[in-house]
Write a protein that holds these residues in place. Sequence first.
Motif, PDB file in Angstrom:
ATOM      1  N   ARG A 225      -1.518  14.301   0.761  1.00 23.84           N
ATOM      2  CA  ARG A 225      -0.249  14.997   0.945  1.00 23.84           C
ATOM      3  C   ARG A 225       0.930  14.092   0.571  1.00 23.84           C
ATOM      4  NH1 ARG A 225       0.203  18.623   6.289  1.00 23.84           N
ATOM      5  NH2 ARG A 225       1.974  19.366   5.023  1.00 23.84           N
ATOM      6  N   VAL A 226       0.804  12.791   0.894  1.00 24.84           N
ATOM      7  CA  VAL A 226       1.847  11.850   0.460  1.00 24.84           C
ATOM      8  C   VAL A 226       1.954  11.869  -1.061  1.00 24.84           C
ATOM      9  CG1 VAL A 226       2.570   9.435   0.379  1.00 24.84           C
ATOM     10  CG2 VAL A 226       1.581  10.366   2.483  1.00 24.84           C
ATOM     11  N   MET A 227       0.814  11.836  -1.750  1.00 24.98           N
ATOM     12  CA  MET A 227       0.818  11.859  -3.220  1.00 24.98           C
ATOM     13  C   MET A 227       1.396  13.175  -3.739  1.00 24.98           C
ATOM     14  SD  MET A 227      -0.214   9.015  -4.550  1.00 24.98           S
ATOM     15  CE  MET A 227      -0.909   9.355  -6.174  1.00 24.98           C
ATOM     16  N   GLU A 228       1.124  14.258  -3.041  1.00 19.29           N
ATOM     17  CA  GLU A 228       1.667  15.550  -3.449  1.00 19.29           C
ATOM     18  C   GLU A 228       3.187  15.561  -3.317  1.00 19.29           C
ATOM     19  OE1 GLU A 228       1.181  19.390  -5.060  1.00 19.29           O
ATOM     20  OE2 GLU A 228      -0.235  17.738  -4.826  1.00 19.29           O
ATOM     21  N   SER A 229       3.715  14.899  -2.288  1.00 22.00           N
ATOM     22  CA  SER A 229       5.172  14.846  -2.109  1.00 22.00           C
ATOM     23  C   SER A 229       5.838  14.041  -3.223  1.00 22.00           C
ATOM     24  CB  SER A 229       5.524  14.247  -0.743  1.00 22.00           C
ATOM     25  OG  SER A 229       5.292  12.846  -0.720  1.00 22.00           O
ATOM     26  N   ILE A 230       5.066  13.140  -3.837  1.00 28.67           N
ATOM     27  CA  ILE A 230       5.614  12.301  -4.902  1.00 28.67           C
ATOM     28  C   ILE A 230       5.326  12.889  -6.274  1.00 28.67           C
ATOM     29  CG2 ILE A 230       5.580   9.988  -5.957  1.00 28.67           C
ATOM     30  CD1 ILE A 230       4.637   8.939  -3.161  1.00 28.67           C
ATOM     31  N   TYR A 231       4.028  13.165  -6.552  1.00 30.23           N
ATOM     32  CA  TYR A 231       3.602  13.550  -7.908  1.00 30.23           C
ATOM     33  C   TYR A 231       3.363  15.049  -8.087  1.00 30.23           C
ATOM     34  CZ  TYR A 231       2.810   8.647  -9.141  1.00 30.23           C
ATOM     35  OH  TYR A 231       2.967   7.310  -9.426  1.00 30.23           O
ATOM     36  N   GLY A 232       3.406  15.821  -7.006  1.00 31.50           N
ATOM     37  CA  GLY A 232       3.075  17.234  -7.099  1.00 31.50           C
ATOM     38  C   GLY A 232       4.059  18.033  -7.939  1.00 31.50           C
TER      39      GLY A 232
ATOM     40  N   CYS B 109       7.923  19.086  -0.711  1.00 29.97           N
ATOM     41  CA  CYS B 109       7.858  17.622  -0.585  1.00 29.97           C
ATOM     42  C   CYS B 109       8.345  17.178   0.784  1.00 29.97           C
ATOM     43  CB  CYS B 109       8.647  16.947  -1.708  1.00 29.97           C
ATOM     44  SG  CYS B 109      10.393  17.378  -1.786  1.00 29.97           S
ATOM     45  N   THR B 110       9.339  17.871   1.342  1.00 25.59           N
ATOM     46  CA  THR B 110       9.809  17.553   2.696  1.00 25.59           C
ATOM     47  C   THR B 110       8.721  17.850   3.717  1.00 25.59           C
ATOM     48  OG1 THR B 110      12.127  17.957   2.139  1.00 25.59           O
ATOM     49  CG2 THR B 110      11.521  18.107   4.461  1.00 25.59           C
TER      50      THR B 110
ATOM     51  N   ALA C 162       4.988  15.639   7.656  1.00 25.11           N
ATOM     52  CA  ALA C 162       3.650  15.600   8.255  1.00 25.11           C
ATOM     53  C   ALA C 162       3.080  14.183   8.218  1.00 25.11           C
ATOM     54  CB  ALA C 162       2.722  16.570   7.512  1.00 25.11           C
ATOM     55  N   ALA C 163       3.307  13.471   7.123  1.00 22.29           N
ATOM     56  CA  ALA C 163       2.791  12.106   6.996  1.00 22.29           C
ATOM     57  C   ALA C 163       3.461  11.167   7.997  1.00 22.29           C
ATOM     58  CB  ALA C 163       3.004  11.606   5.565  1.00 22.29           C
ATOM     59  N   ILE C 164       4.760  11.365   8.212  1.00 23.28           N
ATOM     60  CA  ILE C 164       5.472  10.536   9.195  1.00 23.28           C
ATOM     61  C   ILE C 164       4.877  10.753  10.580  1.00 23.28           C
ATOM     62  CG2 ILE C 164       7.687  10.244  10.375  1.00 23.28           C
ATOM     63  CD1 ILE C 164       9.047  10.845   7.656  1.00 23.28           C
TER      64      ILE C 164
ATOM     65  N   THR D  52       2.351   5.298  -2.586  1.00 24.40           N
ATOM     66  CA  THR D  52       1.395   5.852  -3.540  1.00 24.40           C
ATOM     67  C   THR D  52       0.007   5.302  -3.248  1.00 24.40           C
ATOM     68  OG1 THR D  52       1.634   4.075  -5.163  1.00 24.40           O
ATOM     69  CG2 THR D  52       3.198   5.921  -5.324  1.00 24.40           C
ATOM     70  N   SER D  53      -0.983   6.011  -3.705  1.00 20.88           N
ATOM     71  CA  SER D  53      -2.355   5.535  -3.523  1.00 20.88           C
ATOM     72  C   SER D  53      -2.572   4.207  -4.238  1.00 20.88           C
ATOM     73  CB  SER D  53      -3.347   6.585  -4.034  1.00 20.88           C
ATOM     74  OG  SER D  53      -3.234   7.776  -3.263  1.00 20.88           O
ATOM     75  N   GLY D  54      -1.827   3.994  -5.330  1.00 24.24           N
ATOM     76  CA  GLY D  54      -1.933   2.724  -6.049  1.00 24.24           C
ATOM     77  C   GLY D  54      -1.446   1.568  -5.211  1.00 24.24           C
ATOM     78  N   THR D  55      -0.324   1.776  -4.521  1.00 24.78           N
ATOM     79  CA  THR D  55       0.209   0.719  -3.662  1.00 24.78           C
ATOM     80  C   THR D  55      -0.732   0.448  -2.503  1.00 24.78           C
ATOM     81  OG1 THR D  55       2.498   1.267  -4.230  1.00 24.78           O
ATOM     82  CG2 THR D  55       2.145   0.072  -2.181  1.00 24.78           C
ATOM     83  N   VAL D  56      -1.246   1.511  -1.898  1.00 21.88           N
ATOM     84  CA  VAL D  56      -2.152   1.337  -0.762  1.00 21.88           C
ATOM     85  C   VAL D  56      -3.440   0.657  -1.213  1.00 21.88           C
ATOM     86  CG1 VAL D  56      -3.507   2.541   0.993  1.00 21.88           C
ATOM     87  CG2 VAL D  56      -1.180   3.314   0.476  1.00 21.88           C
ATOM     88  N   THR D  57      -4.018   1.142  -2.319  1.00 19.58           N
ATOM     89  CA  THR D  57      -5.292   0.604  -2.802  1.00 19.58           C
ATOM     90  C   THR D  57      -5.174  -0.851  -3.237  1.00 19.58           C
ATOM     91  OG1 THR D  57      -5.959   2.798  -3.560  1.00 19.58           O
ATOM     92  CG2 THR D  57      -7.138   0.914  -4.500  1.00 19.58           C
ATOM     93  N   SER D  58      -4.058  -1.207  -3.865  1.00 20.95           N
ATOM     94  CA  SER D  58      -3.882  -2.579  -4.354  1.00 20.95           C
ATOM     95  C   SER D  58      -3.806  -3.592  -3.218  1.00 20.95           C
ATOM     96  CB  SER D  58      -2.614  -2.686  -5.196  1.00 20.95           C
ATOM     97  OG  SER D  58      -1.455  -2.571  -4.376  1.00 20.95           O
TER      98      SER D  58
END
Length: 493
Positions: free
Chosen positions: A411-418, A431-432, A437-439, A381-387
């Motif tokens: 796109r990572v956030m969309e796969s989680i929270y979208g 989400c897949t 794509a992120a991988i 998540t952006s929270g984990t990355v930002t922290s």
Amino acid sequence: MNGMKPVANHASLDPKKRRFGIVGGLGALGGADVLLKMIRTAQRMSSLSGTDIAFEQRHFGEGAIVADGNYDPTRRKFYVYNALKDMEARGIDTALVPCFLSHTFLREITPEVNLQVVSVFDALRRHVTTELSGVRKIGVLTSTFLKRAGMFEREIGPFAQIIYPDEETQVNTVMQAIYGPNGVRAGHHGGECQHLLLEACLRLIDAGAEVIVPGMTEIPVLIDSLRPLVPVPLLDSNLLYAEYALGIDAATPSREFKLGVVGGVGPAATVDFMRKVVKLTAAARDQDHIKMVVEQNPQIPDRTANLIAGGDDPTIPLLATCMRLKADGADAIAIPCNTAHAYVDRIQPYLDIPIVNMLTEVVRHIRETMPGVTRVGLLATSGTVTSGVYKSVIEAAGLQQVVPDEAMQARVMESIYGASGVKAGFTSGECTTHLTAAIAHVQAHGAEVIVLGCTELPLIELGDAVEPRAPLIDPTAILAGSCVALAVGSHKR
């Protein structure tokens, strides 16, 4: 009714003192006899001066049905369990249960209470092995239920032959002496009940008994009047129990390791974590698995929203959940949420049990199993990355973190929270596509291993067509394996 000094609330007690509790009411006279003998013993021993002894007696009326050999002890189990839990809450560390019948089920209860419960059979066994080593036959006066249960054979039988009165004497003499209308339980301390007990003792002696052990707490109430009439030693089992309890060291109760799980962050990840704990546990039966207590608390504020957008702070709700798990007996805590680990350093100082840190366990796993890796990709998540919580642990291990650029992080956030993301209940489809794509993105930027640093990401189905060159790390599985190892290690100590 209390003994020497009443046990009140925790604040008023000297933490250096032993705090004993006696579960009364199971036979009122027998329990009171143990209390009296315990007080007298403590008074004689200067080292036990001021010992706290609480006597807990409530109404527990079952009438004469206890005399029945087919007696069902279920209500008695609940009574004993509730009494012990109340003592535990009052700060008592050592409890006595002066009821031989209750010792047939104490092993069912003791793992569920956090205090030392002293066994009357341990007291008798010590006396038999140290003071009666030459005795070949021990006569036992006990209830028909205990006789049929075979407790004395199991506990003392390895050291001497156990003999009982014949069936007629058992029913018409022993049981009448205790449970009859003129018996000890009816308040009589002489006359018919004494005569019946003496008769039972003499018949045991005729059968070869070299010593007699009372297996009912009511019999020692008459010990002073019976002993001069019985030509072999008649043990005071209540006194032996009291002396043994006062003489043994306080011990931390032996119980199974229990893992506390902060659940609901997110809910599906909690279930996934528990499934992985079960899968990773070497078990041949249900009882071989690890105890877990879970608080599924989805109302803990969103961690990412707090870290990147100033949303509600989850620190106190996380701490409160951990403290409730501790109060429920947890020995360690797992939080199957990567982003929540941004708060672990804040709350750990307020807990006296460890939080198993998923992030440090993941990096340790990489260092130990992939020594050639230098660049670690992180999808989270952006929270984990930002922290920066993962970054600090990764760099402390001498590794370099690789994260997506801004567009791919979206796109990572969309796969989680979208709307079609994993937190909305989807594990395939959009989400897949986003995760795949992120991988590929972090691999292209040099990641040699990729951490799926949100506990929901491993739930997304990648399919056989996706074959990442870099290994994918599932932090939930790593955390589960670490918790299993911690539980196994606790059993070996």
